[in-house]
Design a protein around this motif. Structure first.
Motif, short mmCIF file in Angstrom:
data_model
loop_
_atom_site.label_atom_id
_atom_site.label_comp_id
_atom_site.label_asym_id
_atom_site.label_seq_id
_atom_site.Cartn_x
_atom_site.Cartn_y
_atom_site.Cartn_z
N ASN A 192 0.85 -1.19 0.00
CA ASN A 192 0.00 0.00 0.00
C ASN A 192 0.89 1.24 0.00
O ASN A 192 1.07 1.91 1.01
CB ASN A 192 -0.93 0.00 1.22
N ALA A 193 1.46 1.51 -1.17
CA ALA A 193 2.35 2.66 -1.32
C ALA A 193 2.36 3.07 -2.78
O ALA A 193 2.69 2.27 -3.65
CB ALA A 193 3.77 2.31 -0.86
N CYS A 194 1.98 4.31 -3.04
CA CYS A 194 2.00 4.83 -4.41
C CYS A 194 3.44 4.82 -4.92
O CYS A 194 4.37 5.18 -4.20
CB CYS A 194 1.43 6.25 -4.44
N ALA A 195 3.62 4.41 -6.16
CA ALA A 195 4.96 4.36 -6.74
C ALA A 195 5.55 5.74 -6.96
O ALA A 195 6.75 5.87 -7.23
CB ALA A 195 4.93 3.60 -8.07
N HIS A 196 4.73 6.76 -6.81
CA HIS A 196 5.20 8.13 -7.02
C HIS A 196 6.03 8.62 -5.83
O HIS A 196 7.22 8.88 -5.95
CB HIS A 196 4.01 9.06 -7.27
N MET A 197 5.39 8.67 -4.66
CA MET A 197 6.09 9.16 -3.46
C MET A 197 5.98 8.22 -2.27
O MET A 197 6.35 8.58 -1.16
CB MET A 197 5.57 10.56 -3.08
N GLY A 198 5.46 7.03 -2.49
CA GLY A 198 5.40 6.04 -1.42
C GLY A 198 4.31 6.27 -0.40
O GLY A 198 4.33 5.66 0.66
N VAL A 233 6.27 2.79 -14.12
CA VAL A 233 6.32 2.35 -12.72
C VAL A 233 5.11 1.46 -12.46
O VAL A 233 4.17 1.40 -13.25
CB VAL A 233 6.32 3.54 -11.75
N GLN A 234 5.14 0.76 -11.32
CA GLN A 234 4.01 -0.08 -10.92
C GLN A 234 4.03 -0.28 -9.42
O GLN A 234 5.02 0.05 -8.74
CB GLN A 234 4.06 -1.42 -11.63
N LEU A 235 2.94 -0.81 -8.89
CA LEU A 235 2.88 -1.13 -7.47
C LEU A 235 3.80 -2.30 -7.17
O LEU A 235 4.00 -3.18 -8.01
CB LEU A 235 1.45 -1.48 -7.07
N GLN A 236 4.37 -2.32 -5.96
CA GLN A 236 5.22 -3.44 -5.55
C GLN A 236 4.33 -4.62 -5.17
O GLN A 236 3.51 -4.52 -4.27
CB GLN A 236 6.09 -3.06 -4.36
N PRO A 237 4.49 -5.76 -5.87
CA PRO A 237 3.62 -6.91 -5.56
C PRO A 237 4.13 -7.73 -4.39
O PRO A 237 5.32 -7.78 -4.12
CB PRO A 237 3.68 -7.72 -6.86
N HIS A 238 3.20 -8.37 -3.69
CA HIS A 238 3.51 -9.43 -2.74
C HIS A 238 2.88 -10.71 -3.29
O HIS A 238 1.82 -10.66 -3.94
CB HIS A 238 2.93 -9.13 -1.36
N THR A 239 3.51 -11.85 -3.06
CA THR A 239 2.99 -13.09 -3.62
C THR A 239 1.80 -13.59 -2.82
O THR A 239 1.69 -13.37 -1.62
CB THR A 239 4.08 -14.17 -3.67
N VAL A 240 0.89 -14.27 -3.53
CA VAL A 240 -0.39 -14.69 -2.96
C VAL A 240 -0.65 -16.16 -3.30
O VAL A 240 -0.28 -16.62 -4.38
CB VAL A 240 -1.55 -13.85 -3.52
#
Length: 253
Positions: A192-198, A233-240
């Motif tokens: 839950n962090a925007c790739a722009h400014m976190g 840019v993209q969101l940082q994924p977590h594995t599911v």
């Protein structure tokens, strides 16, 4: 030079730079293991694959084989997805009208299994997985192609009942702010962090699977993590993964 030609020229320049970098470093001690470790990052892997530096993974090759039979499945109102690829085994799950269809076993063996084993001979065992949420408590359904990427321990986040189709939840899991989303049979998880400014996007607008950052308006497709505002840019994924009705997440540190 037009914008398209300029983008293609930059892409070609980047590809050549990567190739020269690999050639310059490939004979250095430890280079191979270091590259393999770096490529476990989803973004690094995607860029190196785009430029032909890395060969398609086994998962991608199975997916490509499955793609050849999807038109046939679609004529019956169905589809299929790669549930898991582990060693020499691939698990395939039917979707839509094909799920539970009396003829699904014939479709599986005559079409899906043959296509995969013909095109990916390393796969010697092809199994039909149960639909998402079916099976017993220990039935494993992987919903992320990066499920085997190293990370922290698997943590239970929610049950499928707590994340109905089309919904998104913002959670704290093991001290990490995450975004869990479900679209049909696909469950995704991102930091839950925007790739722009976190900045966290808990209060952002959410519509049709698109999340808009409340601070600077960056828009993200929660099906893939892709940024629609700035595609680089993209969101940082977590594995599911989904086990029975339990959604588990592995936090990527």
């Amino acid at each position: 030079m037009g914008a398209k030609a300029q983008a293609e020229a930059i892409d070609a320049l980047n590809a050549e730079a990567f190739r020269r970098l690999i050639r310059a470093l490939k004979d250095k001690p430890g280079f191979g293991p270091a590259l393999a470790e770096a490529a476990q990052d989803e973004v690094v892997y995607a860029v190196l694959r785009r430029h032909g530096i890395l060969k398609p993974s086994l998962f991608e090759r199975v997916e490509a084989a499955l793609e050849t039979v999807r038109p046939m499945l679609a004529t019956h109102g169905g589809n299929a997805e790669v549930a898991a690829v582990e060693g020499n085994r691939a698990d395939i799950r039917f979707l839509g009208a094909c799920d539970g269809c009396p003829a699904s076993q014939l479709t599986f063996y005559a079409g899906v299994k043959k296509a995969i084993q013909d095109q990916v001979p390393e796969i010697t065992e092809v199994r039909q997985a149960k639909s998402l949420g079916g099976g017993g408590a220990d039935t494993v359904h992987f919903t992320s192609p990066f499920a085997n990427v190293p990370g922290g321990p698997w943590l239970t986040a929610l049950t499928l009942k707590e994340l109905p189709d089309g919904s998104t939840r913002f959670l704290e899991l093991d001290g990490h702010a995450i975004i869990l989303s479900r679209q049909g049979d696909q469950v995704t998880c991102f930091k839950n962090a925007c790739a722009h400014m976190g900045l966290e996007m808990t209060d952002g607008d959410l519509a049709n699977g698109i999340l808009t950052c409340p601070y600077h308006g960056f828009r993200y497709a929660l099906e893939s993590g892709e940024c629609l505002t700035a595609p680089e840019v993209q969101l940082q994924p977590h594995t599911v993964r989904v086990i029975g009705n339990r959604i588990e997440v592995r936090i990527q540190r």
